[in-house]
Motif scaffolding. Sequence first.
Motif, mmCIF file in Angstrom:
data_model
loop_
_atom_site.group_PDB
_atom_site.id
_atom_site.type_symbol
_atom_site.label_atom_id
_atom_site.label_comp_id
_atom_site.label_asym_id
_atom_site.label_seq_id
_atom_site.Cartn_x
_atom_site.Cartn_y
_atom_site.Cartn_z
ATOM 1 N N PRO A 177 0.828 -1.208 0.000
ATOM 2 C CA PRO A 177 0.000 0.000 0.000
ATOM 3 C C PRO A 177 0.863 1.258 0.000
ATOM 4 O O PRO A 177 2.005 1.256 0.472
ATOM 5 N N GLY A 178 0.246 2.344 -0.500
ATOM 6 C CA GLY A 178 0.858 3.655 -0.357
ATOM 7 C C GLY A 178 0.591 4.199 1.044
ATOM 8 O O GLY A 178 0.305 3.448 1.974
ATOM 9 N N GLY A 179 0.659 5.509 1.184
ATOM 10 C CA GLY A 179 0.403 6.142 2.482
ATOM 11 C C GLY A 179 -0.998 5.825 2.972
ATOM 12 O O GLY A 179 -1.969 5.957 2.231
ATOM 13 N N LEU A 180 -1.123 5.398 4.229
ATOM 14 C CA LEU A 180 -2.399 4.878 4.735
ATOM 15 C C LEU A 180 -3.214 5.944 5.460
ATOM 16 O O LEU A 180 -2.694 6.701 6.271
ATOM 17 N N THR B 198 -13.430 4.105 0.193
ATOM 18 C CA THR B 198 -13.938 4.958 -0.894
ATOM 19 C C THR B 198 -14.439 4.117 -2.062
ATOM 20 O O THR B 198 -15.204 4.598 -2.891
ATOM 21 N N GLY B 199 -13.957 2.857 -2.153
ATOM 22 C CA GLY B 199 -14.279 2.028 -3.317
ATOM 23 C C GLY B 199 -13.400 2.347 -4.512
ATOM 24 O O GLY B 199 -13.586 1.796 -5.596
ATOM 25 N N ASN B 200 -12.421 3.245 -4.325
ATOM 26 C CA ASN B 200 -11.542 3.648 -5.431
ATOM 27 C C ASN B 200 -10.166 3.000 -5.355
ATOM 28 O O ASN B 200 -9.229 3.456 -5.999
ATOM 29 N N GLY B 201 -10.035 1.954 -4.543
ATOM 30 C CA GLY B 201 -8.747 1.281 -4.435
ATOM 31 C C GLY B 201 -8.397 0.521 -5.709
ATOM 32 O O GLY B 201 -9.256 -0.140 -6.302
ATOM 33 N N ILE B 202 -7.157 0.666 -6.138
ATOM 34 C CA ILE B 202 -6.682 -0.064 -7.326
ATOM 35 C C ILE B 202 -5.340 -0.716 -7.016
ATOM 36 O O ILE B 202 -4.652 -0.340 -6.063
ATOM 37 N N LEU C 137 -3.280 1.561 -4.235
ATOM 38 C CA LEU C 137 -3.453 3.006 -4.171
ATOM 39 C C LEU C 137 -4.910 3.362 -4.403
ATOM 40 O O LEU C 137 -5.669 2.582 -4.982
ATOM 41 N N ASP C 138 -5.303 4.555 -3.970
ATOM 42 C CA ASP C 138 -6.600 5.111 -4.332
ATOM 43 C C ASP C 138 -6.410 5.862 -5.644
ATOM 44 O O ASP C 138 -5.526 6.717 -5.751
ATOM 45 N N ARG C 139 -7.237 5.546 -6.634
ATOM 46 C CA ARG C 139 -7.023 6.155 -7.958
ATOM 47 C C ARG C 139 -7.137 7.676 -7.921
ATOM 48 O O ARG C 139 -6.597 8.364 -8.799
ATOM 49 N N ASN C 140 -7.795 8.214 -6.886
ATOM 50 C CA ASN C 140 -7.928 9.671 -6.776
ATOM 51 C C ASN C 140 -6.862 10.298 -5.872
ATOM 52 O O ASN C 140 -6.893 11.504 -5.637
#
Length: 226
Positions: free
Chosen positions: A158-161, A167-171, A208-211
């Motif tokens: 994972p990136g920074g937590l 959010t449902g935007n995890g990729i 990561l979160d795509r946003n």
Amino acid sequence: MSTTSYIFVAGTSRGVGQEIAKYLIAHNIKVKALLRTETAAKELEVIGVHPVLGDALNIDDVERAILENEPIQAVISTLGGLPTDSVKPDFIGNKNLIDAAVKAGVQKFILVTSIGSGDSVVAMPPQALEALKPVLILKEQAEQYLINSGLNYTIIRPGGLKSEPATGNGILTADPRIVGSIHRADVAQLVCRCLNSTNANNQILSALDRNMIYPGLPEFVEFNLD
């Protein structure tokens, strides 16, 4: 995943590990966990986790938790040290889990480490890398030990937590150059999806979160779990 066997989750007392346990239980999957304190064991028992008291730094405790009683289908480890830990579990704790998983013949081992480990070191800003270097070295040792173990593995970095709700935007991406942030609950969802994904077998993936991907990075391909 089978309803008769358990998923063993290490690191459930907090953070991503606890989010994983909650997500699995919400999907009617049995969860077993190794916990160091009675307090943590009772807290997790309330949400439906089957707790076993013990310390991941003790191989006998780990083998008892994974090899005895209920069959373990897969192991998920989010083990990571706190700044106050004199001995950090990032390598030795995960090594114990991997060795026990090999003995138990588990079908899959998912290891959650961090962007900055292994070849994703290129994604880290120099200042952050300097601060985290000692623990990233241990995480990379754990990754290599798992890769060499012969187990079917997935490594998630994972990136920074962040602690807000999912959010449902995890990729996921196999590109080690990409960095950004992600909520712990989204990491948990991605990890749990990897359990049943053959595409994720023997892969090293950044989460990561795509946003929340840092600007100015190269174009990259999202990893498809389906």
